[in-house]
Design a protein around this motif. Sequence first.
Motif, mmCIF file in Angstrom:
data_model
loop_
_atom_site.group_PDB
_atom_site.id
_atom_site.type_symbol
_atom_site.label_atom_id
_atom_site.label_comp_id
_atom_site.label_asym_id
_atom_site.label_seq_id
_atom_site.Cartn_x
_atom_site.Cartn_y
_atom_site.Cartn_z
ATOM 1 N N HIS A 12 -0.633 10.093 4.573
ATOM 2 C CA HIS A 12 -1.125 9.983 2.954
ATOM 3 C C HIS A 12 -1.568 11.240 3.422
ATOM 4 O O HIS A 12 -2.460 11.579 4.711
ATOM 5 C CB HIS A 12 -2.321 9.138 2.510
ATOM 6 C CG HIS A 12 -1.550 8.138 1.698
ATOM 7 N ND1 HIS A 12 -0.652 7.031 2.600
ATOM 8 C CD2 HIS A 12 -2.152 7.173 0.341
ATOM 9 C CE1 HIS A 12 -0.277 6.210 1.578
ATOM 10 N NE2 HIS A 12 -1.393 6.149 0.182
ATOM 11 N N LYS B 185 -4.737 13.635 2.542
ATOM 12 C CA LYS B 185 -6.314 13.619 2.310
ATOM 13 C C LYS B 185 -7.005 15.006 1.181
ATOM 14 O O LYS B 185 -6.349 16.224 1.323
ATOM 15 C CB LYS B 185 -7.340 13.904 3.672
ATOM 16 C CG LYS B 185 -7.225 12.436 3.947
ATOM 17 C CD LYS B 185 -8.201 12.774 5.354
ATOM 18 C CE LYS B 185 -7.867 11.858 6.677
ATOM 19 N NZ LYS B 185 -8.733 11.646 7.572
ATOM 20 N N PRO C 203 -3.271 7.781 -5.001
ATOM 21 C CA PRO C 203 -2.499 7.026 -3.857
ATOM 22 C C PRO C 203 -1.187 6.279 -4.534
ATOM 23 O O PRO C 203 -0.423 6.426 -3.391
ATOM 24 C CB PRO C 203 -3.424 5.834 -3.558
ATOM 25 C CG PRO C 203 -4.692 6.268 -4.176
ATOM 26 C CD PRO C 203 -4.806 6.560 -5.119
ATOM 27 N N ASN D 50 0.601 9.238 -3.066
ATOM 28 C CA ASN D 50 0.790 9.408 -1.188
ATOM 29 C C ASN D 50 -0.195 9.989 -1.176
ATOM 30 O O ASN D 50 -0.454 11.411 -0.112
ATOM 31 C CB ASN D 50 2.082 9.944 -0.585
ATOM 32 C CG ASN D 50 3.335 8.864 -0.819
ATOM 33 O OD1 ASN D 50 2.523 7.194 -0.581
ATOM 34 N ND2 ASN D 50 4.059 8.788 -0.411
ATOM 35 N N GLN E 46 -4.301 10.288 -0.090
ATOM 36 C CA GLN E 46 -5.760 9.510 0.111
ATOM 37 C C GLN E 46 -6.896 10.288 -0.873
ATOM 38 O O GLN E 46 -7.465 11.259 -0.285
ATOM 39 C CB GLN E 46 -6.349 9.586 1.545
ATOM 40 C CG GLN E 46 -6.873 8.769 1.111
ATOM 41 C CD GLN E 46 -7.443 8.885 3.160
ATOM 42 O OE1 GLN E 46 -6.704 8.963 3.711
ATOM 43 N NE2 GLN E 46 -9.284 8.046 3.644
ATOM 44 N N ASP F 233 -10.771 0.520 -1.774
ATOM 45 C CA ASP F 233 -10.854 1.133 -0.690
ATOM 46 C C ASP F 233 -11.059 2.893 -0.312
ATOM 47 O O ASP F 233 -10.924 3.535 0.348
ATOM 48 C CB ASP F 233 -9.363 1.247 -0.804
ATOM 49 C CG ASP F 233 -8.874 -0.277 -0.118
ATOM 50 O OD1 ASP F 233 -9.323 -0.720 0.608
ATOM 51 O OD2 ASP F 233 -7.828 -0.336 -1.116
ATOM 52 N N ILE F 234 -11.880 3.407 -2.114
ATOM 53 C CA ILE F 234 -12.077 4.754 -1.854
ATOM 54 C C ILE F 234 -13.417 5.385 -1.177
ATOM 55 O O ILE F 234 -14.075 4.611 -1.139
ATOM 56 C CB ILE F 234 -12.105 5.029 -3.191
ATOM 57 C CG1 ILE F 234 -10.571 4.889 -4.038
ATOM 58 C CG2 ILE F 234 -12.292 6.856 -3.515
ATOM 59 C CD1 ILE F 234 -9.667 5.314 -3.586
#
Length: 425
Positions: free
Chosen positions: A2, A4, A31, A34, A36, A61-62
């Motif tokens: 991923h 960023k 996400p 792909n 983050q 997950d963030i």
Amino acid sequence: MHKKALIITYYWPPAGGPGVQRWLKFVKYLPDYNIQPIVYCPKNPSYPIVDESLTKELSKDIVVLKQPIKEPYKLARLFSKKAASTISSGVIPKEKKQSVIEKVMLFVRGNFFIPDARKNWVKPSVDFLTDYIQKENIETIITTGPPHSLHLIGLQLKQKLDVKWIADFRDPWTTIGYHKKLKLTKASQLKHQDLELKVLNSADQLIVTSENTKREFEFKTNQPIAVITNGYDTTISEKPKKDSKFTIAHIGSLLSERNPKHLWEALSELINENEAFKADFELNLIGVVSDDVLQEIYSHNLKDYTNVVGYVSHDDAIKAQMQSQVLLLIEIDSEDTKAIIPGKLFEYMISNTPILAIGPKDSDVERIIKSTNTGAYFFYEANNTLKSQILTYFNAYKENTLVTQPIGLKPYSRKELTKTLSELI
């Protein structure tokens, strides 16, 4: 692996209102492409509106980074809680109705806090994020404004680290309507314009929410500009039943200048002329409503037909859109507001409820409503066609045929819009 992307935003749940929803939805779907997302926001903000229901959309997950912010509006509330809350929420009274405290606050806000009241968050944010970006090997940063001081964070990080910087303008900067009400001195006006030009010409990519804003910025910069509007992302699985009465609802803030007198006149005339309309009509105002607008509505003998609901959660706003028979969308009649597309427009469009919109000529809202066949758009000049349209909607309501036949809505879905964003990242 991923990629960023660091998103620098002031508004984040539990903040309420349209400002938070744009990036809440982008973060939700990035996400899938792909990317983050890492969110940077204030630890102790002073939000004019709070909506706890939005927190349920946050993925565990963030990564969310928070740093303290000094909020001048908290200090201002010590002098006048009402004036501070009014100004911070964007509902600025007409000048002749402003109190002495409101006038002083507007002058101080416009001339001592440039570009806005969150300017003191710039330096500590740059200091914190400089180390974080290098440590985490972040290649792309995104700033979103207003408040436009957040773009100054991006500007300084770009100068220090040479990262890729995307500046997202949810609203214009120096041409937005309330900017003219800040009692700016000539020197302050020039400083705003100078900062705006530095941001527009330093960011690697600009994002705007309307074609009109893109055309405005193209006169100021040669940097690439992409239009990514706001959109819809319905989360309600079961649609509520339509109201039994002929409800016309406005959802959101009704500022002093969002006050189409010929609309109130048309409704008053229909009540006087049509007994069936009189028996079934109801005007629902859901959100902050200025006293000027309420006084104008009541002056047309509509008080007994008007419900002032106040602010509701986003979920309840969605339900109200689906329950109502007609949805009002009103924008200020000025050159500056042609580029403003309220976030609620896109939710209106998928509510299966006709839109009755009033605003300036050649606006982006007019173009979108006509191209998607989701309602009717009128100007502020008084004419009988507005009254006829309301009567047409009412007759369809009586015959149980009041529905919309929208076309071309898919490009405005939050996931499709996030795909476009991901390609820029």
